[in-house]
Motif scaffolding. Structure first.
Motif, short mmCIF file in Angstrom:
data_model
loop_
_atom_site.label_atom_id
_atom_site.label_comp_id
_atom_site.label_asym_id
_atom_site.label_seq_id
_atom_site.Cartn_x
_atom_site.Cartn_y
_atom_site.Cartn_z
N LEU A 58 0.84 -1.11 -0.02
CA LEU A 58 -0.14 -0.01 0.16
C LEU A 58 0.88 1.11 -0.05
O LEU A 58 1.86 1.44 0.54
N ALA A 62 -0.98 5.26 2.85
CA ALA A 62 -1.94 4.42 3.66
C ALA A 62 -1.32 4.94 5.03
O ALA A 62 -0.28 4.38 5.30
N TYR A 94 -6.23 3.95 8.25
CA TYR A 94 -6.66 3.28 6.97
C TYR A 94 -5.97 1.61 7.14
O TYR A 94 -6.84 0.68 6.73
N VAL A 95 -4.78 1.50 7.67
CA VAL A 95 -4.36 0.28 7.70
C VAL A 95 -5.01 -0.39 8.67
O VAL A 95 -5.49 -1.85 8.35
N ARG A 96 -5.47 0.13 9.87
CA ARG A 96 -6.27 -0.68 10.69
C ARG A 96 -7.64 -0.95 10.66
O ARG A 96 -7.96 -2.08 10.64
N ALA A 148 -7.51 -1.83 5.54
CA ALA A 148 -6.56 -2.53 4.71
C ALA A 148 -6.31 -4.06 5.41
O ALA A 148 -6.54 -4.84 4.90
N ARG A 149 -6.09 -4.09 6.73
CA ARG A 149 -5.74 -5.27 7.32
C ARG A 149 -6.91 -6.21 7.47
O ARG A 149 -6.78 -7.45 7.22
N LEU A 189 1.42 -7.54 5.01
CA LEU A 189 0.91 -6.14 4.67
C LEU A 189 2.20 -5.25 4.55
O LEU A 189 2.48 -4.99 5.79
N VAL A 243 3.49 -1.48 3.80
CA VAL A 243 2.91 0.00 3.67
C VAL A 243 4.00 0.75 3.57
O VAL A 243 5.01 0.87 4.38
N LEU A 256 2.77 2.75 13.18
CA LEU A 256 2.04 2.17 11.69
C LEU A 256 2.26 0.62 11.98
O LEU A 256 1.22 0.09 11.27
N ALA A 307 0.75 -2.88 9.87
CA ALA A 307 1.87 -3.01 8.72
C ALA A 307 2.82 -4.14 9.22
O ALA A 307 3.51 -3.80 10.17
#
Length: 317
Positions: free
Chosen positions: A180, A183, A187-189, A192-193, A210, A212, A283, A288
């Motif tokens: 990604l 991000a 957004y990751v939490r 995306a995840r 993942l 990032v 992050l 990530a």
């Protein structure tokens, strides 16, 4: 003592020779992984990675990300065989569909359905690079091929560039990692995840990493960070996928189509050494598995690169 966070580095062309030199410096500094992106027009990142494979011995090397549409997947697999042989166990093949505005507007190729296209594209890569053969009669590709008998499939990880939920979910299904950009932790939490894990669960396989990217600016002056961020974003501003991603993350672009200050604070890593350490750890805690640092130099590119490489290796240690 800080917790361990896997952090590599992204090094953007052009030109080519400075990228190769930067990869060498990263290896000497102890950085674990170098990613070389490919712009829609310009030097090919996978070719640069292949050249770097011949002049390095320990650093991991990844195309981050090779664009799929202009290159047939069998041809891409043939190219990857070279990098994989020159850097055994160190090479990752990163691929991605890029954006409709680039593929149709620059290359004049139909974009079609990128999810279906990528599913078949990675099927060809997986067949050739992992199994040594592929027989596919799909909507986008009809490929029937086998490696020469004297070649053993190198089985490099295949990483998929992903931005929004459907693509991230596809990465969870079929790839060896989702990468990604732009991000932040929220957004990751929140998006995306969960999407990556859902894709892996659908395919009944372990969740891939993942990965990032994190743009890093070595200053605590937010006015400077803002200027750098808007300059970096200008290359992405015509891609509507990112605007949708930012809106889903709760940080919509301004009415003029630029990054808001809140979005810059969310996605850019800046400050002094300890603050940058903490932002990278945050992050990582958000989900990530790996971070790819993107150095945004200010007035002293050589000195700032050295300082950030030091930070990266300290966080990784």
């Amino acid at each position: 003592m800080v917790s361990t966070v896997p952090v590599g580095i992204a090094i953007f062309p052009p030109p080519v020779r400075p990228v190769l030199d930067a990869i060498t410096r990263a290896e000497e500094a102890g950085v674990s992984m170098a990613w070389v992106p490919t712009w829609p027009v310009g030097p090919d990142g996978l070719s640069i990675v292949t050249a770097a494979a011949a002049r390095t011995s320990s650093i991991g090397l990844a195309s981050g990300i090779a664009i799929t549409y202009p290159t047939h997947p069998l041809a891409r697999a043939n190219e990857a065989l070279v990098a994989a042989e020159l850097a055994p166990g160190r090479f990752r093949l990163g691929v991605g569909a890029s954006h409709k505005v680039a593929i149709e507007g620059i290359y004049g190729l139909p974009y079609g359905k990128p999810l279906g296209h990528l599913r078949e594209y990675i099927a060809v890569l997986r067949g050739m690079l992992w199994d040594g053969h592929i027989d596919l009669d799909g909507e986008y590709y009809q490929v029937h091929a086998s490696l020469p008998a004297e070649l053993t499939p190198p089985q490099p990880p295949i990483v998929l560039a992903a931005v929004r939920q459907n693509m991230i979910r596809l990465a969870g299904e079929i790839s060896d990692g989702a990468m990604l950009t732009w991000a932040g932790p929220s957004y990751v939490r929140s998006i995306a995840r969960p999407a990556l894990e859902a894709g892996a669960q659908l395919a009944q396989r372990p969740c891939p990493p993942l990965i990032v990217s994190a743009p890093i600016v070595l200053t605590d002056d937010f006015a400077i960070v803002r200027e750098v961020a808007q300059g970096v974003f200008s290359a992405y501003r015509t891609f509507p996928t990112y605007a949708k991603m930012f809106r889903e993350a709760g940080f919509p672009l301004t009415e003029e189509g630029w990054l808001s200050d809140e979005l810059i604070r969310e996605t850019f890593v800046y400050g002094d050494e300890e603050t940058i350490h903490q932002r990278l750890r945050d992050l990582h805690k958000a989900g990530a598995d790996e971070i790819v640092a993107m150095i945004c130099p200010l007035t002293d590119p050589v000195g700032e690169e050295a300082a950030i490489l030091k930070i990266i290796t300290q966080v990784t240690a």
